[in-house]
Design a protein around this motif. Structure first.
Motif, mmCIF file in Angstrom:
data_model
loop_
_atom_site.group_PDB
_atom_site.id
_atom_site.type_symbol
_atom_site.label_atom_id
_atom_site.label_comp_id
_atom_site.label_asym_id
_atom_site.label_seq_id
_atom_site.Cartn_x
_atom_site.Cartn_y
_atom_site.Cartn_z
ATOM 1 N N ALA A 315 76.553 42.015 71.042
ATOM 2 C CA ALA A 315 77.126 43.298 70.717
ATOM 3 C C ALA A 315 77.355 43.620 69.313
ATOM 4 O O ALA A 315 77.270 44.812 68.917
ATOM 5 N N GLN A 316 77.847 42.596 68.593
ATOM 6 C CA GLN A 316 77.885 43.022 67.025
ATOM 7 C C GLN A 316 76.906 43.242 66.547
ATOM 8 O O GLN A 316 76.656 44.247 65.566
ATOM 9 N N ASP A 317 75.515 42.536 66.859
ATOM 10 C CA ASP A 317 74.295 42.833 65.879
ATOM 11 C C ASP A 317 73.927 44.292 66.452
ATOM 12 O O ASP A 317 73.393 44.879 65.454
ATOM 13 N N ASP A 318 73.937 44.649 67.751
ATOM 14 C CA ASP A 318 73.418 45.939 67.997
ATOM 15 C C ASP A 318 74.438 47.249 67.448
ATOM 16 O O ASP A 318 73.881 47.956 67.037
ATOM 17 N N LEU A 319 75.819 47.019 67.375
ATOM 18 C CA LEU A 319 76.430 48.048 66.904
ATOM 19 C C LEU A 319 76.097 48.074 65.146
ATOM 20 O O LEU A 319 76.004 49.143 64.626
ATOM 21 N N LEU A 320 76.019 46.888 64.740
ATOM 22 C CA LEU A 320 75.989 46.980 63.116
ATOM 23 C C LEU A 320 74.534 47.628 62.635
ATOM 24 O O LEU A 320 74.285 48.213 61.656
ATOM 25 N N LEU A 321 73.697 47.274 63.676
ATOM 26 C CA LEU A 321 72.190 48.048 63.604
ATOM 27 C C LEU A 321 72.319 49.731 63.733
ATOM 28 O O LEU A 321 71.429 50.412 63.003
ATOM 29 N N GLU A 325 78.088 51.334 59.120
ATOM 30 C CA GLU A 325 79.359 51.395 58.305
ATOM 31 C C GLU A 325 80.417 50.696 59.052
ATOM 32 O O GLU A 325 81.590 50.703 58.460
ATOM 33 N N TYR A 326 80.030 50.308 60.363
ATOM 34 C CA TYR A 326 81.300 49.402 60.882
ATOM 35 C C TYR A 326 81.315 48.077 60.202
ATOM 36 O O TYR A 326 80.501 47.388 59.865
ATOM 37 N N ARG A 327 82.656 47.540 60.377
ATOM 38 C CA ARG A 327 82.854 46.243 59.967
ATOM 39 C C ARG A 327 83.329 45.393 61.112
ATOM 40 O O ARG A 327 84.453 45.573 61.636
ATOM 41 N N ILE A 328 82.689 44.314 61.600
ATOM 42 C CA ILE A 328 83.187 43.540 62.870
ATOM 43 C C ILE A 328 83.216 42.046 62.338
ATOM 44 O O ILE A 328 82.262 41.578 61.793
ATOM 45 N N SER A 329 84.404 41.731 62.589
ATOM 46 C CA SER A 329 84.520 40.066 62.135
ATOM 47 C C SER A 329 84.938 39.663 63.828
ATOM 48 O O SER A 329 85.643 39.610 64.368
ATOM 49 N N VAL A 330 84.306 38.214 63.828
ATOM 50 C CA VAL A 330 84.294 37.505 65.136
ATOM 51 C C VAL A 330 84.739 36.308 64.746
ATOM 52 O O VAL A 330 84.128 35.761 63.726
#
Length: 455
Positions: A315-321, A325-330
């Protein structure tokens, strides 16, 4: 056949059978008692005759016959025969009554020393009497007139009682079955009046004291769920219609304007760009509607093992693609020593939809477009929290944000349809999990997803 009739018939059959068995047992016991009592009387008579005839010298045969004829306790059709050791008739109490006997009966008496039998209607007792080395056989016979009369009266009484008892049982069965099922008939009448327009109607639960009350309570709960479903359906149709009407009305207006031949190329281009935006909005709305329907149609009967951290990273990879501009930390709250602690049984695409929606919302409603995802676990569940530092959710809206198309008042200026959270909740519940939310205005929100992991 109605249940009331079935209950009445079954009740009548059970009670009738019990009465019949009881009557039969009573009759048999009394019959055995009468027979044994009469045999005892015959035995006593035979012994008395033998003692008077053989032991008392002063009493001869003729005198004994006179005594037998004038005895007050004489039995009906009474006859006493005495045989000597050679099976010759030694004495007969009366000459006008015959005991049918044969050598086989006499031999049985000599062998068993005491025999009880019957001669047509008469009872017969045979016994072996020993005196001074001589063995005499005494046969005593009589008809138990009074005993048979009593048994006939008892049989008539039991038969009449059985018939009357069965009739009373049938009437009582019909009455009590009707009385017991009366509330059910009332429920049927009430249920038949319930339509889509009066789903708020409820049955009388009778304080839940019996099965009928529990049935009514269960039905009322079902009606509540049905009412909620209808309200949700109405809300869904209303919101969907509203969301569809706005871009369609804009498309209609823009098409009508574009038909004006006086517009310049630049103006036509601007109209086409607006039409493209409205079409994209309709596509996005259609996709949202499909997201609502899909969890309801999906089944996880053939669920596979899914690692939650893999789904989150996808889900992180799809959103960042799509949204650079999104910043996602897991992050991991603690390192899983056993991968089963973060592995669940479920549908991977559906679970991916849950975390994509939650992370997307966290970034969209935050000024810094940042979302923090923390993966954790306990003994029974895998835990995933998604938090942000965005606009937050008003306290009065926390209980409604999972309803389709519902949007908080402070989020109306941000694009969206209010579908994502309702989809997330349905998918999580489909996986037998739970989703919780904590939020504070202007300080952000935190969504926690609990999913049972494999053990």
């Amino acid at each position: 056949m109605k249940i009331q009739t079935k209950i009445a018939i079954q009740f009548s059959l059970i009670v009738g059978s019990l009465l019949a068995v009881f009557s039969f047992v009573i009759y048999q016991l009394f019959a055995e008692f009468r027979e044994q009592e009469y045999y005892d009387r015959l035995k006593s008579k035979a012994i008395t005759t033998a003692q008077l005839l053989i032991k008392v010298d002063e009493i001869d045969r003729d005198l004994l016959k006179i005594i037998d004829k004038n005895t007050l306790t004489a039995l009906v059709d009474e006859k006493v025969l005495v045989f000597d050791q050679q099976n010759k008739l030694f004495y007969s109490s009366l000459d006008d009554h015959v005991i049918h006997y044969g050598n086989d009966l006499l031999n049985r008496v000599r062998k068993h020393k005491y025999v009880e039998t019957s001669d047509e209607e008469n009872e017969v007792v045979g016994l072996l009497y020993e005196l001074n080395g001589q063995n005499y056989i005494i046969l005593a016979s009589a008809y138990d007139k009074f005993g048979h009369s009593k048994m006939a009266n008892l049989r008539d009484i039991l038969y009449s009682g059985l018939v009357i008892g069965i009739l009373i049982t049938v009437l009582l069965g019909i009455f009590f079955a009707g009385n017991a099922l009366g509330p059910v008939n009332q429920f049927i009448s009430q249920i038949s009046t319930i339509t889509a327009n009066n789903l708020r109607e409820r049955l009388d639960e009778r304080h839940g004291k019996d099965e009928i009350g529990q049935l009514a309570a269960a039905f009322n709960k079902m009606m509540y769920r049905l009412e909620q479903s209808f309200e949700l359906q109405k809300s869904f149709v209303s919101h969907a219609s509203h969301e569809l009407r706005t871009p369609l009305a804009a498309l209609k207006s823009e098409v009508e304007i574009s038909l004006d031949e006086k517009l310049s190329v630049a103006q036509h281009r601007g109209i086409l760009e607006n039409i493209q935006k409205d079409i994209n909005r309709l596509i996005a709305l259609s996709n949202s509607l499909l997201q609502i329907v899909r969890p309801l149609k999906s089944s996880i009967n053939s669920a596979a093992e899914v690692r939650i951290d893999d789904v989150v990273f996808q889900a992180q990879d799809d959103l960042l693609l799509s949204k650079p501009e999104y910043r996602i930390s897991v992050e991991y709250a603690k390192e899983p020593e056993n991968e089963k602690h973060i592995t669940v049984l479920g549908d991977e695409p559906l679970l991916k939809t849950v975390f994509t929606n939650l992370i997307s919302n966290a970034c969209k409603y935050s000024a810094n477009h940042q979302a923090i995802v923390i993966i954790n676990f306990n003994e029974t569940h895998t835990l995933v929290s998604v938090q942000d530092e965005g606009i937050g959710i008003p306290a009065e809206d926390l209980t409604a944000i999972f309803e389709p198309f519902y949007r908080s008042k402070n989020a109306l200026t941000i694009s969206g349809f209010g579908v994502g959270l309702s989809v997330c909740k349905r998918i999580v519940e489909l996986h037998k999990g739970k989703i919780h939310v904590e939020s504070q205005l202007q300080h952000g929100s935190k969504f926690l997803v609990e999913l049972p992991h494999i053990s």
